[in-house]
Design an enzyme around this catalytic site. Sequence first.
Site, PDB file in Angstrom:
ATOM      1  N   HIS A  79     -12.533 -18.835 -10.183  1.00  0.00           N
ATOM      2  CA  HIS A  79     -12.664 -18.443  -8.776  1.00  0.00           C
ATOM      3  C   HIS A  79     -11.966 -19.438  -7.862  1.00  0.00           C
ATOM      4  O   HIS A  79     -11.883 -20.628  -8.150  1.00  0.00           O
ATOM      5  CB  HIS A  79     -14.129 -18.238  -8.379  1.00  0.00           C
ATOM      6  CG  HIS A  79     -14.983 -19.471  -8.348  1.00  0.00           C
ATOM      7  ND1 HIS A  79     -15.098 -20.277  -7.236  1.00  0.00           N
ATOM      8  CD2 HIS A  79     -15.796 -20.024  -9.291  1.00  0.00           C
ATOM      9  CE1 HIS A  79     -15.938 -21.266  -7.488  1.00  0.00           C
ATOM     10  NE2 HIS A  79     -16.376 -21.143  -8.725  1.00  0.00           N
ATOM     11  N   ASP A  81     -12.624 -19.783  -4.353  1.00  0.00           N
ATOM     12  CA  ASP A  81     -13.362 -20.290  -3.196  1.00  0.00           C
ATOM     13  C   ASP A  81     -14.136 -21.548  -3.535  1.00  0.00           C
ATOM     14  O   ASP A  81     -14.408 -21.848  -4.712  1.00  0.00           O
ATOM     15  CB  ASP A  81     -14.318 -19.223  -2.655  1.00  0.00           C
ATOM     16  CG  ASP A  81     -15.420 -18.843  -3.633  1.00  0.00           C
ATOM     17  OD1 ASP A  81     -15.114 -18.673  -4.829  1.00  0.00           O
ATOM     18  OD2 ASP A  81     -16.591 -18.720  -3.205  1.00  0.00           O
ATOM     19  N   ASP A 142     -14.702 -27.280  -8.395  1.00  0.00           N
ATOM     20  CA  ASP A 142     -15.413 -26.016  -8.593  1.00  0.00           C
ATOM     21  C   ASP A 142     -14.854 -25.001  -7.607  1.00  0.00           C
ATOM     22  O   ASP A 142     -15.305 -24.936  -6.475  1.00  0.00           O
ATOM     23  CB  ASP A 142     -16.907 -26.233  -8.368  1.00  0.00           C
ATOM     24  CG  ASP A 142     -17.739 -25.000  -8.598  1.00  0.00           C
ATOM     25  OD1 ASP A 142     -17.209 -24.014  -9.130  1.00  0.00           O
ATOM     26  OD2 ASP A 142     -18.929 -25.013  -8.223  1.00  0.00           O
ATOM     27  N   GLU A 176     -17.005 -16.273  -5.238  1.00  0.00           N
ATOM     28  CA  GLU A 176     -17.989 -16.518  -6.306  1.00  0.00           C
ATOM     29  C   GLU A 176     -19.148 -17.358  -5.789  1.00  0.00           C
ATOM     30  O   GLU A 176     -20.302 -17.140  -6.169  1.00  0.00           O
ATOM     31  CB  GLU A 176     -17.316 -17.221  -7.490  1.00  0.00           C
ATOM     32  CG  GLU A 176     -18.182 -17.336  -8.734  1.00  0.00           C
ATOM     33  CD  GLU A 176     -19.059 -18.581  -8.798  1.00  0.00           C
ATOM     34  OE1 GLU A 176     -19.908 -18.675  -9.705  1.00  0.00           O
ATOM     35  OE2 GLU A 176     -18.899 -19.486  -7.930  1.00  0.00           O
ATOM     36  N   GLU A 177     -18.857 -18.304  -4.916  1.00  0.00           N
ATOM     37  CA  GLU A 177     -19.886 -19.232  -4.443  1.00  0.00           C
ATOM     38  C   GLU A 177     -20.937 -18.555  -3.572  1.00  0.00           C
ATOM     39  O   GLU A 177     -22.012 -19.103  -3.365  1.00  0.00           O
ATOM     40  CB  GLU A 177     -19.240 -20.385  -3.665  1.00  0.00           C
ATOM     41  CG  GLU A 177     -18.342 -21.295  -4.500  1.00  0.00           C
ATOM     42  CD  GLU A 177     -19.101 -22.135  -5.510  1.00  0.00           C
ATOM     43  OE1 GLU A 177     -20.344 -22.016  -5.576  1.00  0.00           O
ATOM     44  OE2 GLU A 177     -18.460 -22.912  -6.233  1.00  0.00           O
ATOM     45  N   ASP A 199     -15.314 -22.231 -15.495  1.00  0.00           N
ATOM     46  CA  ASP A 199     -16.060 -22.526 -14.273  1.00  0.00           C
ATOM     47  C   ASP A 199     -17.278 -23.386 -14.559  1.00  0.00           C
ATOM     48  O   ASP A 199     -18.271 -23.336 -13.833  1.00  0.00           O
ATOM     49  CB  ASP A 199     -16.477 -21.198 -13.602  1.00  0.00           C
ATOM     50  CG  ASP A 199     -17.130 -21.386 -12.241  1.00  0.00           C
ATOM     51  OD1 ASP A 199     -16.879 -22.422 -11.602  1.00  0.00           O
ATOM     52  OD2 ASP A 199     -17.890 -20.493 -11.824  1.00  0.00           O
ATOM     53  N   HIS A 381     -20.317 -29.295  -5.304  1.00  0.00           N
ATOM     54  CA  HIS A 381     -20.888 -28.847  -4.030  1.00  0.00           C
ATOM     55  C   HIS A 381     -21.246 -29.997  -3.099  1.00  0.00           C
ATOM     56  O   HIS A 381     -22.045 -29.817  -2.177  1.00  0.00           O
ATOM     57  CB  HIS A 381     -22.117 -27.952  -4.231  1.00  0.00           C
ATOM     58  CG  HIS A 381     -21.829 -26.671  -4.922  1.00  0.00           C
ATOM     59  ND1 HIS A 381     -22.728 -25.625  -4.964  1.00  0.00           N
ATOM     60  CD2 HIS A 381     -20.745 -26.225  -5.603  1.00  0.00           C
ATOM     61  CE1 HIS A 381     -22.208 -24.619  -5.643  1.00  0.00           C
ATOM     62  NE2 HIS A 381     -20.997 -24.967  -6.042  1.00  0.00           N
TER      63      HIS A 381
END
Length: 410
Positions: A79, A81, A142, A176-177, A199, A381
């Site tokens: 992903h 994003d 990520d 995805e997030e 991922d 994150h």
Amino acid sequence: MESSVLTRFLRYIQIDTQSKPEEKSIPSTKKQFDLAKLLGEELKEMGVVHVKVDDNAYVYGEIPGNIDKKVPVLGLIAHMDTSPAYSGNGVKPQIVKEYDGTDIVMNRETGLALKVSEYPDLLQYVGQDLITTDGTTLLGADDKAGVAEIMALTEYLCSHPEIPHGTIKVGFTPDEEVGRGADLFDVEGFQADVAYTVDGGSLGEIEYENFNAAGAKVFIHGSSIHTGSAKGKMKNAVLMAMEFQAMLPVFENPMYTEGYEGFFHLNNLNGDVEYAVMDYIIRDHDMEKFQEKKTYILNVADYLNKKYGDGSIELKLWDSYYNMKEKIEPHKYLIEIARKAMDDVGVEPIICPIRGGTDGARLSFKGLPCPNLCTGGHNYHGKYEFISVQSMEKIVEILYNIVRRFAEQM
């Protein structure tokens, strides 16, 4: 492959692709198209065929097979994003060459440091090259590490047509997030038989179990009145919100759980005396326990409505995704191939549950069996995110060996 993955990663993290949970459109932020279009252009330049960037920022491409025998069409997915939890705008990467095992000063002005005492995983990487930020943004590994690793492999295969392989599909997703990365993924058009998402976390991880996931939004309707005449009349929505949270099991909370243990997570709370809103996520690997957690939070809302009056607590509850284990079990050869591909390059496979979800979980339920592989990153994150350059290089080799084993063994 080695220089390609680092160069690509450093290029991709400069593009802000942070997604936005409250937006209903896909992509939730138009800036995700910036990376999607770049990836589409790069795939075409490599010689990938059937490249498409669709109206929702999904990117698709195909590396045609060059062998006579029939093998499963393999998909590789990541992903684009980054998490809404922390800014991904203006990433300033720092490469710590030959890390020496001490604390890493990320920002000399603020004194922010990545401390070994808080993040002992750092000691796994003594002698390797680590990438961090200056602490004002997340890094974006990520999942731009996964994107870079797939793209590096794609470049290598396209530039070495003598390497035998089956048909390989590549796919990159938005959002995805915020839990919507698989919503509009064209599984039928992708035409892969099986796939891997790239991922995961640290080098060696192979994951085919994930949380069952639900979201909950709690609307609390209070009643404001002058404090001097509030007795028997005021209903303080903020205090009711605190009471709601206090009724949930204290230790079923992310900060106290690990492995297969589930939780209730209060992600956001806003409000005043008159009105408050709480956002929760609910997680458990075990379906029975997952259902029990949903029943529990509904019962809390019912209890407080009886206490404060009907309509005081309004709860909306929805399922987000489910544990993909049941969909992967009939295709366990995917796990065995990944294990052998890691053995090929001297990496110890680590079979572990995902304490979260991936696009692969939802894609598995849409008919595309899709376990998850590592990207090499840590502390996703947030500002303390870091990744090893050597781990990224090794993951490109693992992906290459997966492709090779599909061609040789199937």
